[in-house]
Design a protein around this motif. Structure first.
Motif, PDB file in Angstrom:
ATOM      1  N   PHE A  42     -11.213   0.091  -1.988  1.00  0.00           N
ATOM      2  CA  PHE A  42      -9.791   0.361  -1.747  1.00  0.00           C
ATOM      3  C   PHE A  42      -9.083  -0.942  -1.414  1.00  0.00           C
ATOM      4  O   PHE A  42      -9.636  -1.743  -0.652  1.00  0.00           O
ATOM      5  CB  PHE A  42      -9.615   1.378  -0.611  1.00  0.00           C
ATOM      6  CG  PHE A  42     -10.062   2.756  -1.007  1.00  0.00           C
ATOM      7  CD1 PHE A  42      -9.351   3.474  -1.955  1.00  0.00           C
ATOM      8  CD2 PHE A  42     -11.202   3.310  -0.446  1.00  0.00           C
ATOM      9  CE1 PHE A  42      -9.779   4.742  -2.339  1.00  0.00           C
ATOM     10  CE2 PHE A  42     -11.629   4.576  -0.825  1.00  0.00           C
ATOM     11  CZ  PHE A  42     -10.917   5.297  -1.767  1.00  0.00           C
ATOM     12  N   PRO A  43      -7.892  -1.198  -1.976  1.00  0.00           N
ATOM     13  CA  PRO A  43      -7.229  -0.299  -2.898  1.00  0.00           C
ATOM     14  C   PRO A  43      -7.981  -0.210  -4.222  1.00  0.00           C
ATOM     15  O   PRO A  43      -8.564  -1.193  -4.657  1.00  0.00           O
ATOM     16  CB  PRO A  43      -5.859  -0.962  -3.102  1.00  0.00           C
ATOM     17  CG  PRO A  43      -6.080  -2.416  -2.838  1.00  0.00           C
ATOM     18  CD  PRO A  43      -7.142  -2.473  -1.789  1.00  0.00           C
ATOM     19  N   PHE A  72      -0.927   2.760   0.226  1.00  0.00           N
ATOM     20  CA  PHE A  72      -2.352   2.480   0.445  1.00  0.00           C
ATOM     21  C   PHE A  72      -3.075   3.774   0.852  1.00  0.00           C
ATOM     22  O   PHE A  72      -4.182   4.050   0.389  1.00  0.00           O
ATOM     23  CB  PHE A  72      -2.537   1.430   1.559  1.00  0.00           C
ATOM     24  CG  PHE A  72      -2.489  -0.005   1.108  1.00  0.00           C
ATOM     25  CD1 PHE A  72      -3.503  -0.545   0.315  1.00  0.00           C
ATOM     26  CD2 PHE A  72      -1.457  -0.854   1.499  1.00  0.00           C
ATOM     27  CE1 PHE A  72      -3.483  -1.886  -0.073  1.00  0.00           C
ATOM     28  CE2 PHE A  72      -1.423  -2.192   1.116  1.00  0.00           C
ATOM     29  CZ  PHE A  72      -2.439  -2.708   0.325  1.00  0.00           C
ATOM     30  N   ARG A  76      -6.006   6.280  -1.122  1.00  0.00           N
ATOM     31  CA  ARG A  76      -7.277   6.856  -0.639  1.00  0.00           C
ATOM     32  C   ARG A  76      -7.295   8.358  -0.898  1.00  0.00           C
ATOM     33  O   ARG A  76      -8.277   8.891  -1.406  1.00  0.00           O
ATOM     34  CB  ARG A  76      -7.450   6.566   0.863  1.00  0.00           C
ATOM     35  CG  ARG A  76      -7.853   5.132   1.139  1.00  0.00           C
ATOM     36  CD  ARG A  76      -8.078   4.870   2.599  1.00  0.00           C
ATOM     37  NE  ARG A  76      -6.870   4.644   3.368  1.00  0.00           N
ATOM     38  CZ  ARG A  76      -6.197   3.501   3.411  1.00  0.00           C
ATOM     39  NH1 ARG A  76      -6.610   2.461   2.717  1.00  0.00           N
ATOM     40  NH2 ARG A  76      -5.097   3.376   4.144  1.00  0.00           N
ATOM     41  N   ARG A  97     -13.691  -1.581   1.984  1.00  0.00           N
ATOM     42  CA  ARG A  97     -12.439  -1.279   2.705  1.00  0.00           C
ATOM     43  C   ARG A  97     -12.109   0.212   2.674  1.00  0.00           C
ATOM     44  O   ARG A  97     -12.343   0.893   1.674  1.00  0.00           O
ATOM     45  CB  ARG A  97     -11.208  -2.008   2.139  1.00  0.00           C
ATOM     46  CG  ARG A  97     -11.241  -3.502   2.261  1.00  0.00           C
ATOM     47  CD  ARG A  97      -9.849  -4.006   1.916  1.00  0.00           C
ATOM     48  NE  ARG A  97      -9.819  -5.435   1.718  1.00  0.00           N
ATOM     49  CZ  ARG A  97      -9.756  -6.320   2.696  1.00  0.00           C
ATOM     50  NH1 ARG A  97      -9.735  -5.910   3.949  1.00  0.00           N
ATOM     51  NH2 ARG A  97      -9.710  -7.605   2.436  1.00  0.00           N
ATOM     52  N   GLY A 102      -6.401  -0.332   6.276  1.00  0.00           N
ATOM     53  CA  GLY A 102      -5.009   0.135   6.209  1.00  0.00           C
ATOM     54  C   GLY A 102      -4.314  -0.045   7.545  1.00  0.00           C
ATOM     55  O   GLY A 102      -3.204  -0.589   7.627  1.00  0.00           O
ATOM     56  N   PHE A 105      -4.243  -4.017   8.806  1.00  0.00           N
ATOM     57  CA  PHE A 105      -3.298  -4.906   8.107  1.00  0.00           C
ATOM     58  C   PHE A 105      -1.844  -4.529   8.416  1.00  0.00           C
ATOM     59  O   PHE A 105      -1.021  -5.411   8.666  1.00  0.00           O
ATOM     60  CB  PHE A 105      -3.562  -4.920   6.596  1.00  0.00           C
ATOM     61  CG  PHE A 105      -4.673  -5.860   6.210  1.00  0.00           C
ATOM     62  CD1 PHE A 105      -5.998  -5.528   6.436  1.00  0.00           C
ATOM     63  CD2 PHE A 105      -4.388  -7.103   5.669  1.00  0.00           C
ATOM     64  CE1 PHE A 105      -7.033  -6.408   6.105  1.00  0.00           C
ATOM     65  CE2 PHE A 105      -5.407  -7.997   5.333  1.00  0.00           C
ATOM     66  CZ  PHE A 105      -6.734  -7.647   5.555  1.00  0.00           C
TER      67      PHE A 105
END
Ligand code: FDM
Length: 201
Positions: A42-43, A72, A76, A97, A102, A105
């Protein structure tokens, strides 16, 4: 015979910590031990939402900060049916990730609380294990291509690291912290134990 549910294993860390390399090695080790395993990341830039995110990360487009956070998360959620299906088929997913990135960041940006950032991901499949790859952000900056994408500045990565450290206090999540990870034991071929190697903080 019903197969055993696969494990959901997540690798997290600041940029250039070596997550992708570790994910690939882990999948390889699991496969060699006879455990079905696949990597996801991810992404996931291959979907329509993922392409919007990718253009933003490559600085080819601008998106409002809340909007990109929700994209983002949506990226998911759109993969959840696929993830659930694979886990039910007994495939272990090694994910580069997840929601922790998410939250770390976005909450490193001014004006975002951890609480707000966590809300859209509530209800996602819970990882069985979250491995955090520890790398000093100054060391990360010296690694290849640092600075090419949005967020790749030492100052921002330091802020992200602090947010990850806050998230790692959550004892309901099975965090393991290390500079690399190894598979030590596969028992009768149905179980794998992963342990952190290298310096721990
Ligand atoms: N990132 C990643 C976020 O800001 N939010 C998220 O939910 C996720 C999954 O996107 F800078 C950031 C983290 C990193 C970038 O880079 C993705 P890679 O190289 O594709 O992992």
């Amino acid at each position: 015979m019903a197969s055993k549910r696969g494990a959901l294993i997540v690798l997290e860390g600041v940029d250039r910590a070596g997550k992708t390399t570790q994910c690939k090695k882990l999948v390889q080790a699991l496969l060699q031990s006879g455990l079905p395993a696949e990597m996801m990341r991810f992404p996931d830039r291959s979907t329509t939402i993922g392409q919007l995110i990718s253009a933003y990360l490559e600085k080819k487009s601008e998106l409002e900060d809340h909007t990109v956070h929700l994209l983002f998360s949506a990226n998911r959620w759109e993969l959840v049916p696929v993830m659930k299906k694979k886990l039910e088929q007994g495939i272990t997913l090694v994910v580069d990730r997840y929601a922790f990135s998410g939250v770390a960041f976005t909450s490193a940006k001014p004006g975002f609380s951890l609480d707000w950032c966590m809300k859209p991901d509530t209800g996602l499949p819970q990882p069985d294990l979250v491995m955090f790859l520890q790398l000093n952000p100054d060391e990360a900056a010296l690694r290849g291509q640092f600075g090419a994408e949005r967020y790749e500045t030492s100052a921002f990565q330091k802020a992200v690291q602090e947010k990850f450290e806050q998230l790692m206090k959550d004892q309901t999540v099975n965090w393991k912290v290390g500079r690399s990870f190894a598979l030590i034991h596969c028992g009768d071929g149905t179980k794998a134990i992963i342990y952190p190697t290298g310096l721990l903080f």
